[in-house]
Write a protein that holds these residues in place. Structure first.
Motif, PDB file in Angstrom:
ATOM      1  N   TYR A  51       0.828  -1.206   0.000  1.00  0.00           N
ATOM      2  CA  TYR A  51       0.000   0.000   0.000  1.00  0.00           C
ATOM      3  C   TYR A  51       0.865   1.260   0.000  1.00  0.00           C
ATOM      4  O   TYR A  51       1.968   1.270   0.543  1.00  0.00           O
ATOM      5  CB  TYR A  51      -0.938   0.003   1.212  1.00  0.00           C
ATOM      6  N   THR A  52       0.315   2.302  -0.612  1.00  0.00           N
ATOM      7  CA  THR A  52       0.958   3.613  -0.675  1.00  0.00           C
ATOM      8  C   THR A  52      -0.053   4.655  -0.216  1.00  0.00           C
ATOM      9  O   THR A  52      -1.232   4.578  -0.570  1.00  0.00           O
ATOM     10  CB  THR A  52       1.372   3.936  -2.125  1.00  0.00           C
ATOM     11  N   LYS A  53       0.412   5.634   0.552  1.00  0.00           N
ATOM     12  CA  LYS A  53      -0.487   6.708   1.010  1.00  0.00           C
ATOM     13  C   LYS A  53      -0.766   7.663  -0.148  1.00  0.00           C
ATOM     14  O   LYS A  53       0.148   8.150  -0.808  1.00  0.00           O
ATOM     15  CB  LYS A  53       0.139   7.468   2.173  1.00  0.00           C
TER      16      LYS A  53
ATOM     17  N   GLU B 268      -4.818   5.029   2.141  1.00  0.00           N
ATOM     18  CA  GLU B 268      -3.816   4.111   1.604  1.00  0.00           C
ATOM     19  C   GLU B 268      -4.436   3.330   0.454  1.00  0.00           C
ATOM     20  O   GLU B 268      -5.543   2.809   0.569  1.00  0.00           O
ATOM     21  CB  GLU B 268      -3.308   3.161   2.684  1.00  0.00           C
ATOM     22  N   CYS B 269      -3.676   3.258  -0.640  1.00  0.00           N
ATOM     23  CA  CYS B 269      -4.144   2.642  -1.871  1.00  0.00           C
ATOM     24  C   CYS B 269      -3.246   1.464  -2.221  1.00  0.00           C
ATOM     25  O   CYS B 269      -2.043   1.503  -1.955  1.00  0.00           O
ATOM     26  CB  CYS B 269      -4.097   3.702  -2.974  1.00  0.00           C
TER      27      CYS B 269
ATOM     28  N   GLN C 129      -0.671  -0.765  -4.157  1.00  0.00           N
ATOM     29  CA  GLN C 129       0.418  -0.350  -5.048  1.00  0.00           C
ATOM     30  C   GLN C 129       0.181  -0.768  -6.491  1.00  0.00           C
ATOM     31  O   GLN C 129       0.731  -0.164  -7.402  1.00  0.00           O
ATOM     32  CB  GLN C 129       1.747  -0.906  -4.543  1.00  0.00           C
TER      33      GLN C 129
END
Length: 195
Positions: free
Chosen positions: A44-46, A56-57, A59
């Motif tokens: 996950y990436t913010k 958070e999404c 990747q």
């Protein structure tokens, strides 16, 4: 002698044909198969580039602006090209009109319930970040959006999200993907914050 050999070969051929076909009464057709689906690694990436909220999404996903509402800077699509689908997020400001937005969600869910075999919903309560809402999951082969949700702080912000696939749904075969994306939506909701 030649006649006896010919008769013997013909009799042997008839016996082979009769016994090689097996028992037709016990024939079972093979079930319909589906393509193997390779699921990406979880990570996950913010996402902090949207004016009114962050979360958070996964990747493996791409964040794109909503092409149908270019003036709405807080409306985005979370594109998942490997699954040929996306999660549409729309943001609306709350100015005493929260009831209208909740009624819109109810109307959208009701439209999809016609194709659903069942529905489950769960409350979303995060007092620490003032995120409240409802998560709705619909079961059924032809449901266009198997998951929808809304999030609000009850006073200023309202976000609606829905998962869509870019093909005629067959959610029975897509169930492993739907379950995989469900985990990502759960993570998105848990990490959701207003700005």
């Amino acid at each position: 002698m030649k006649n006896k050999v010919s008769i013997l070969i013909a009799a042997l051929a008839i016996v082979l044909v009769a016994t090689s076909c097996g028992d037709r009464d016990n024939y079972l057709p093979k079930p319909r198969g589906y393509f193997r689906i390779d699921l990406p690694e979880k990570g996950y990436t913010k996402v902090d580039t949207i004016e009114r909220y962050s979360f958070e999404c996964p990747q493996y996903a791409l964040i794109t602006p909503d092409p149908y509402s270019p003036d709405e800077k807080n409306w985005i699509n979370i594109e998942m090209p490997q699954f040929n689908g996306s999660i549409h997020l729309t943001h609306k400001p709350v100015n005493g009109n929260l009831g209208e937005y909740l009624e819109d969600v109810h109307t959208m869910v009701t439209k999809h319930l016609q194709k659903a075999n069942g529905m489950r919903d769960s409350l979303i309560v995060n007092d620490e970040h003032q995120v409240y809402g409802l998560f709705i999951e619909m079961d059924g082969k032809g449901v266009a959006t198997p998951m929808q949700f809304y999030l609000t702080d009850s006073t200023k912000n309202f976000v609606r999200g829905a998962l869509y696939f870019n093909f005629q749904p067959n959610n029975d075969s897509m169930q492993p993907v739907i379950n995989f994306i469900r985990e990502d939506i759960d993570r998105m909701i848990e990490s959701f914050e207003w700005k």
